[in-house]
Motif scaffolding. Structure first.
Motif, mmCIF file in Angstrom:
data_model
loop_
_atom_site.group_PDB
_atom_site.id
_atom_site.type_symbol
_atom_site.label_atom_id
_atom_site.label_comp_id
_atom_site.label_asym_id
_atom_site.label_seq_id
_atom_site.Cartn_x
_atom_site.Cartn_y
_atom_site.Cartn_z
ATOM 1 N N UNK A 132 67.913 -28.761 32.560
ATOM 2 C CA UNK A 132 67.512 -27.676 33.444
ATOM 3 C C UNK A 132 66.955 -28.274 34.733
ATOM 4 N N UNK A 133 67.452 -27.793 35.868
ATOM 5 C CA UNK A 133 66.967 -28.263 37.164
ATOM 6 C C UNK A 133 66.449 -27.077 37.974
ATOM 7 N N UNK A 134 65.635 -27.360 38.979
ATOM 8 C CA UNK A 134 65.134 -26.335 39.890
ATOM 9 C C UNK A 134 65.612 -26.661 41.294
ATOM 10 N N UNK A 135 66.209 -25.691 41.960
ATOM 11 C CA UNK A 135 66.761 -25.896 43.297
ATOM 12 C C UNK A 135 65.622 -26.059 44.303
ATOM 13 N N UNK A 136 65.659 -27.163 45.067
ATOM 14 C CA UNK A 136 64.662 -27.392 46.114
ATOM 15 C C UNK A 136 65.284 -27.268 47.503
ATOM 16 N N UNK A 137 66.615 -27.243 47.548
ATOM 17 C CA UNK A 137 67.305 -27.149 48.834
ATOM 18 C C UNK A 137 68.756 -26.776 48.580
ATOM 19 N N UNK A 157 73.199 -19.956 44.139
ATOM 20 C CA UNK A 157 71.824 -20.397 43.888
ATOM 21 C C UNK A 157 71.000 -20.438 45.173
ATOM 22 N N UNK A 158 69.718 -20.160 45.007
ATOM 23 C CA UNK A 158 68.785 -20.233 46.116
ATOM 24 C C UNK A 158 67.632 -21.144 45.746
ATOM 25 N N UNK A 159 66.857 -21.528 46.741
ATOM 26 C CA UNK A 159 65.697 -22.380 46.499
ATOM 27 C C UNK A 159 64.763 -21.699 45.496
#
Length: 257
Positions: free
Chosen positions: A95-100, A72-74
């Motif tokens: 569902x989540x979104x990668x921030x770091x 996974x990437x930001x």
């Protein structure tokens, strides 16, 4: 013979990193102007995770390692596959979104995300998520939860605990960003906390858009019932006696049945 690996600074000829192995540790020395300024002794597992992170930053791959594109990437959207991994306030299907990204965190590859109701960047292991791919229906982007919103209870307590509040619709009255387990206080009526017509702290909620047709107007229902009862009383005064079954049918009609 000791193997040394040197990483040269692109701007200063006398600044560089030097890495080598001693026993079960990998040592990394940092040089500035040809003088050693700092050093770190890394366990092999930590060194391996760090090296994979460097490769990912450089957008390269090593022979036996998985391609960096698979990690996974930001900005990537991921679906959670385990309940509350590392005490995160998420469950399977969220569902989540990668921030770091934080590969090698405590010896484990993790990414970080922000969950509604808190500014904290939660750690979640890569092993507890999967990428939301092109073959997955895109999830609608929900508006942030706000106090005063109408919401439906998705989880009332920790996963595995069932409460009668699950599925009920109420008003979100408070968000506690310091409680990842049950951050949402939902009120269903004027009753006391814990009562069916009261309020309850919930683990997960979803916004509900209620149209006027979905909301029952209690005042209207009471007015109609009062009018039917008045007609029934008038009918009894005008036609005393009569068959009991007939009166029951009339009463049912006037009651709206």
């Amino acid at each position: 013979m000791r193997e040394n690996y040197r990483a040269q600074c692109r701007w200063a000829a006398n600044d560089f990193l030097n890495a080598y192995r001693v026993g079960d540790s990998v040592h990394v020395d940092a040089y500035n102007d040809n003088e050693e300024k700092a050093n770190a002794s890394l366990p092999v597992a930590e060194a391996r995770a760090f090296a994979r992170g460097i490769l990912a930053l450089a957008d390269e791959v090593d022979g036996g390692e998985a391609r960096s594109e698979a990690r996974p990437r930001v900005g990537d959207r991921l679906r959670v596959t385990k309940d509350n991994p590392r005490s995160c306030p998420v469950v399977v299907g969220d569902i989540i979104t990668v921030v770091e990204t934080d590969y090698g965190h405590d010896g484990e590859d993790c990414v970080r995300f922000v969950w509604p109701g808190s500014d904290y960047r939660w750690f979640i292991p890569v092993s507890a998520v999967q990428r939301v791919g092109a073959d997955t229906e895109p999830a609608s982007v929900a508006e942030p939860l706000k106090v005063g919103s109408r919401v439906r209870v998705v989880r009332a307590e920790d996963p595995g605990v069932t409460r009668s509040f699950v599925g009920r619709v109420g008003t979100l009255t408070e968000i506690d960003s310091h409680d990842p387990r049950m951050p949402y206080l939902v009120r269903f009526g004027d009753g006391e906390h814990g009562a069916d017509d009261g309020a309850w702290w919930c683990g997960a909620v979803e916004p509900v858009n209620e149209s006027p047709a979905d909301v029952t107007d209690v005042a209207t229902v009471d007015a109609e019932r009062a009018a039917r009862l008045e007609l029934l009383e008038a009918a009894k005064r005008l036609a005393p006696g009569g068959n009991v079954d007939d009166w029951m049918r009339i009463a049912a009609y006037l009651e709206g049945n």
